[in-house]
Structures are given as C-alpha cells and as structure tokens.
Write a protein that holds these residues in place. Structure first.
Motif, PDB file in Angstrom:
ATOM      1  N   UNK A   1       1.241 -27.260  -0.596  1.00 12.04           N
ATOM      2  CA  UNK A   1       2.585 -27.597  -1.093  1.00 12.04           C
ATOM      3  C   UNK A   1       3.592 -27.680   0.044  1.00 12.04           C
ATOM      4  N   UNK A   2       3.452 -26.781   1.028  1.00 12.33           N
ATOM      5  CA  UNK A   2       4.375 -26.799   2.166  1.00 12.33           C
ATOM      6  C   UNK A   2       4.194 -28.076   2.986  1.00 12.33           C
ATOM      7  N   UNK A   3       2.948 -28.492   3.178  1.00  9.33           N
ATOM      8  CA  UNK A   3       2.695 -29.723   3.922  1.00  9.33           C
ATOM      9  C   UNK A   3       3.208 -30.936   3.149  1.00  9.33           C
ATOM     10  N   UNK A   4       3.009 -30.928   1.829  1.00  8.87           N
ATOM     11  CA  UNK A   4       3.502 -32.033   0.998  1.00  8.87           C
ATOM     12  C   UNK A   4       5.024 -32.126   1.053  1.00  8.87           C
ATOM     13  N   UNK A   5       5.701 -30.970   1.035  1.00  4.86           N
ATOM     14  CA  UNK A   5       7.164 -30.965   1.107  1.00  4.86           C
ATOM     15  C   UNK A   5       7.644 -31.460   2.467  1.00  4.86           C
ATOM     16  N   UNK A   6       6.867 -31.187   3.493  1.00  2.00           N
ATOM     17  CA  UNK A   6       7.230 -31.598   4.844  1.00  2.00           C
ATOM     18  C   UNK A   6       7.017 -33.095   5.072  1.00  2.00           C
TER      19      UNK A   6
ATOM     20  N   UNK B   1       4.372 -21.744   9.585  1.00  2.00           N
ATOM     21  CA  UNK B   1       5.373 -22.713  10.014  1.00  2.00           C
ATOM     22  C   UNK B   1       5.008 -23.358  11.347  1.00  2.00           C
ATOM     23  N   UNK B   2       4.426 -22.563  12.244  1.00  2.00           N
ATOM     24  CA  UNK B   2       3.995 -23.106  13.528  1.00  2.00           C
ATOM     25  C   UNK B   2       2.892 -24.144  13.336  1.00  2.00           C
ATOM     26  N   UNK B   3       1.954 -23.858  12.436  1.00  2.00           N
ATOM     27  CA  UNK B   3       0.858 -24.794  12.189  1.00  2.00           C
ATOM     28  C   UNK B   3       1.361 -26.051  11.492  1.00  2.00           C
ATOM     29  N   UNK B   4       2.318 -25.913  10.599  1.00  2.00           N
ATOM     30  CA  UNK B   4       2.884 -27.084   9.941  1.00  2.00           C
ATOM     31  C   UNK B   4       3.572 -27.996  10.950  1.00  2.00           C
ATOM     32  N   UNK B   5       4.223 -27.404  11.941  1.00  3.16           N
ATOM     33  CA  UNK B   5       4.870 -28.208  12.985  1.00  3.16           C
ATOM     34  C   UNK B   5       3.830 -28.984  13.786  1.00  3.16           C
ATOM     35  N   UNK B   6       2.699 -28.342  14.089  1.00 10.81           N
ATOM     36  CA  UNK B   6       1.623 -29.022  14.820  1.00 10.81           C
ATOM     37  C   UNK B   6       1.074 -30.178  13.989  1.00 10.81           C
ATOM     38  N   UNK B   7       0.790 -29.904  12.722  1.00 11.02           N
ATOM     39  CA  UNK B   7       0.246 -30.944  11.852  1.00 11.02           C
ATOM     40  C   UNK B   7       1.209 -32.115  11.705  1.00 11.02           C
ATOM     41  N   UNK B   8       2.481 -31.811  11.558  1.00  9.06           N
ATOM     42  CA  UNK B   8       3.475 -32.865  11.383  1.00  9.06           C
ATOM     43  C   UNK B   8       3.472 -33.807  12.586  1.00  9.06           C
ATOM     44  N   UNK B   9       3.372 -33.229  13.761  1.00 10.42           N
ATOM     45  CA  UNK B   9       3.350 -34.047  14.974  1.00 10.42           C
ATOM     46  C   UNK B   9       2.067 -34.876  15.071  1.00 10.42           C
ATOM     47  N   UNK B  10       0.933 -34.267  14.773  1.00  2.05           N
ATOM     48  CA  UNK B  10      -0.342 -34.982  14.871  1.00  2.05           C
ATOM     49  C   UNK B  10      -0.448 -36.090  13.826  1.00  2.05           C
ATOM     50  N   UNK B  11       0.009 -35.808  12.617  1.00  4.31           N
ATOM     51  CA  UNK B  11      -0.117 -36.791  11.540  1.00  4.31           C
ATOM     52  C   UNK B  11       0.797 -37.991  11.739  1.00  4.31           C
TER      53      UNK B  11
ATOM     54  N   UNK C   1      -9.253 -30.893  20.954  1.00  8.99           N
ATOM     55  CA  UNK C   1      -8.898 -29.527  20.523  1.00  8.99           C
ATOM     56  C   UNK C   1      -7.534 -29.185  21.100  1.00  8.99           C
ATOM     57  N   UNK C   2      -6.857 -28.227  20.468  1.00  8.59           N
ATOM     58  CA  UNK C   2      -5.572 -27.789  21.009  1.00  8.59           C
ATOM     59  C   UNK C   2      -5.138 -26.468  20.375  1.00  8.59           C
ATOM     60  N   UNK C   3      -4.283 -25.755  21.117  1.00  7.81           N
ATOM     61  CA  UNK C   3      -3.572 -24.592  20.601  1.00  7.81           C
ATOM     62  C   UNK C   3      -2.173 -25.037  20.186  1.00  7.81           C
ATOM     63  N   UNK C   4      -1.587 -24.386  19.181  1.00  9.22           N
ATOM     64  CA  UNK C   4      -0.203 -24.729  18.830  1.00  9.22           C
ATOM     65  C   UNK C   4       0.746 -24.316  19.949  1.00  9.22           C
ATOM     66  N   UNK C   5       1.686 -25.203  20.293  1.00  5.76           N
ATOM     67  CA  UNK C   5       2.648 -24.823  21.325  1.00  5.76           C
ATOM     68  C   UNK C   5       3.771 -23.970  20.750  1.00  5.76           C
ATOM     69  N   UNK C   6       3.862 -23.904  19.418  1.00  5.89           N
ATOM     70  CA  UNK C   6       4.805 -22.999  18.767  1.00  5.89           C
ATOM     71  C   UNK C   6       4.089 -21.675  18.482  1.00  5.89           C
ATOM     72  N   UNK C   7       4.701 -20.564  18.862  1.00  5.78           N
ATOM     73  CA  UNK C   7       4.074 -19.264  18.653  1.00  5.78           C
ATOM     74  C   UNK C   7       5.136 -18.176  18.661  1.00  5.78           C
ATOM     75  N   UNK C   8       4.707 -16.977  18.286  1.00  2.00           N
ATOM     76  CA  UNK C   8       5.586 -15.816  18.254  1.00  2.00           C
ATOM     77  C   UNK C   8       4.871 -14.634  18.901  1.00  2.00           C
ATOM     78  N   UNK C   9       5.608 -13.573  19.132  1.00  2.00           N
ATOM     79  CA  UNK C   9       5.059 -12.319  19.651  1.00  2.00           C
ATOM     80  C   UNK C   9       5.316 -11.233  18.628  1.00  2.00           C
TER      81      UNK C   9
END
Length: 308
Positions: free
Chosen positions: A51-56, A249-259, A269-277
């Motif tokens: 649902x989050x991906x569909x909304x995005x 949210x970080x993964x959704x940002x990656x998917x949005x860019x790739x799609x 292959x890749x790691x998400x460039x968005x991340x937290x600590x």
C-alpha cells in the motif's frame, strides 16, 4: 454572426486552451508500469508495504499476488516490474532465466551467497538488507575512535566476507581480528577474541547471531567491557551498542528511484543510500561509553559516503 475581431478572440482562446492541454500531456508520464509484488506468505507487513508503494507511485498499477497463485516467471508479461519479498520467491524466480525484470528485497549478502545463481541471473537485481560492512566500520570509527582492533566472529557461511572486511578496515586504519566460531555452545572462541580485540563487529550471520546465542554474547560483552556493534537494529534492541540500518521509508525511496529507470539500467546489486543509526543508551552507560547521537552520527556517515 459575430464580428471578425470577436471571432479572432474566440479562436485565440481555443488555441491557447489546446496548447495548454498539449503541455499538460507532455508534462505527464506517457506510460505507467505494472508493478507486481510477491512472497510465499501474505501478512499485514507485506500489505502495508504494498500500500505504501502504491501510494508513492499513483501513476503505476501496484499489486500483490501470493507466490502460489503465480505462473512460472516466463509466463508473466515482460513489461511487468517484479518485486520479490522473501527467499521462496527468489527460489521460484531462479528456476528460469526468462521472465520480467526483478528486484529482490530483504535479502542479505550471506543469503545470496547461499542461493547459487542469484548474483549471476541476467534479470535480477538484489537490494541488500544487511548493513554495509564499510558503513559499520565507519560507525565504529565515529563512536569508538580509540578502537583499532575489530574482533569478528565468523562461521562457514560468513567466511567469504572476511577479505572484503579486511580491505575496508585497512583503508581507514583499522585491523580485523577474525575468530572462527563453529560450536556456539563453546565460549572459548569468544574469550579468545575478546582478549585480542577493542570492539566486536557482528556480521549478519544467523548461525552466530540469533536468540539462542544472544544471551551468551551480550553477557560476555558486558563482562569483558567490550562493545558489540551490529549485526543489525534488532540486536541493538537486545543489547548491542549501535548499528546502521535502513527502514521501510528508506527502501521505498530506493524503489521509487529504480522504478523510474529502465530496467536495463538497474544495478546488479546495491545498498540503500538512505539509512539511519540506532544506539542503545543503557548499554552505552553500562560500558562507560558516551551515548550515541544517532542523528549526528548518521549525518556524518552519510556525508562521508558522498565524498569520492
């Protein structure tokens, strides 16, 4: 009949409206994608992600279909963008080289290493779930600048990561102290490693870091006053000091860019460039270590990754 000047104004208004419509059509994407998510089991988490991906991506058709309801990959439309959410779905996709371009989520380096062909498949891109080794090492350098000997437990499944880990460590002046741990019921390997290390870096190896081993690892860490960093955010909640991680949210940002890209331009292959600590303040206090400033450290690590 109206005057020529009035007819001219009417014609001009119609021409402007037509021009505006053309501009709007040119500004709107001329296509939409069929994005199909699948996994062996449906769950509230899977539905929430879908649902989050569909909304995005409201311009696309985003759907979830359980794996058991799908035909073989080669019988899916080639224009579909396929997103796999678990390992059974990956096994299903690996049965055939034909089929739609595929993004694999929630897979670790170790899991891909165990699934022969995942890295070589011509239509698969792997989005890693485990924290990048270099990012974890730089996290250690940021929060424990006095630590130079990085103890690393490894097993048969995770041994292949050591060479890469040593290269990253050497580039920032750290030393990897590896210790094989074949018998998780024998603590002697732990004690040997603790004596020769300043900090322990956990690899995302479920054979070594799991609910059964957590108590022994964490109690030993406290007893030796030796911080454990990683292997993931879940272990920080259990009692390790800190880790980097990427959330939904970080993964959704990656998917949005790739799609938004043609699948031919997707990386292997890749790691998400968005991340937290994430840090554990109670653990920091018990070890006499300054509490991790999660936002500040994440910003500094991200800034370091932007530099060439």
């Amino acid at each position: 009949m109206g005057s020529p000047s009035r007819m001219t104004r009417i014609f001009y208004k119609l021409w402007r409206r037509g021009l505006l419509l053309v501009c709007l059509l040119l500004a709107t994407p001329a296509w939409s994608a069929d994005i199909l998510l699948t996994a062996a089991e449906d769950s509230p988490g899977v539905q929430a992600f879908t649902q989050a991906l569909a909304a995005q991506r409201p311009e696309d058709r985003v759907t979830f279909t359980p794996l058991q309801d799908l035909p073989p990959p080669s019988r899916l439309p080639a224009t579909t963008r396929l997103i796999l959410l678990d390992l059974p779905a990956l096994d299903w996709r690996l049965q055939e080289t034909q089929g739609p371009p595929t993004l694999v989520l929630r897979i670790s380096r170790l899991q891909a290493h165990q699934h022969t062909g995942a890295l070589q498949h011509p239509r698969i891109s792997l989005l890693w779930s485990d924290p990048p080794l270099d990012r974890q090492l730089r996290l250690i350098a940021a929060v424990l600048p006095q630590a130079h000997r990085i103890g690393v437990l490894y097993g048969t499944d995770s041994e292949f990561l050591l060479r890469e880990l040593r290269q990253y460590a050497a580039s920032i002046g750290l030393e990897i102290v590896p210790q094989r741990w074949d018998n998780i019921n024998d603590s002697r390997a732990l004690q040997t490693l603790f004596r020769n290390s300043d900090v322990l870096l956990g690899l995302d190896d479920p054979q070594l870091y799991n609910p059964k081993t957590a108590k022994n690892l964490l109690l030993s860490s406290y007893a030796q006053q030796l911080p454990l960093v990683g292997p993931n955010a879940g272990f920080v909640r259990a009692g390790s000091l800190a880790s980097t991680y990427s959330d939904q949210n970080d993964w959704l940002a990656v998917l949005d860019r790739l799609l938004d890209r043609p699948p031919a331009n997707w990386p292997r292959s890749l790691y998400p460039d968005h991340f937290k600590v994430v840090g554990n303040p109670q653990v920091a206090r018990s070890l006499g270590i300054e509490q991790v400033d999660e936002t500040d450290v994440a910003a500094r690590l991200a800034e370091g990754e932007k530099r060439p």
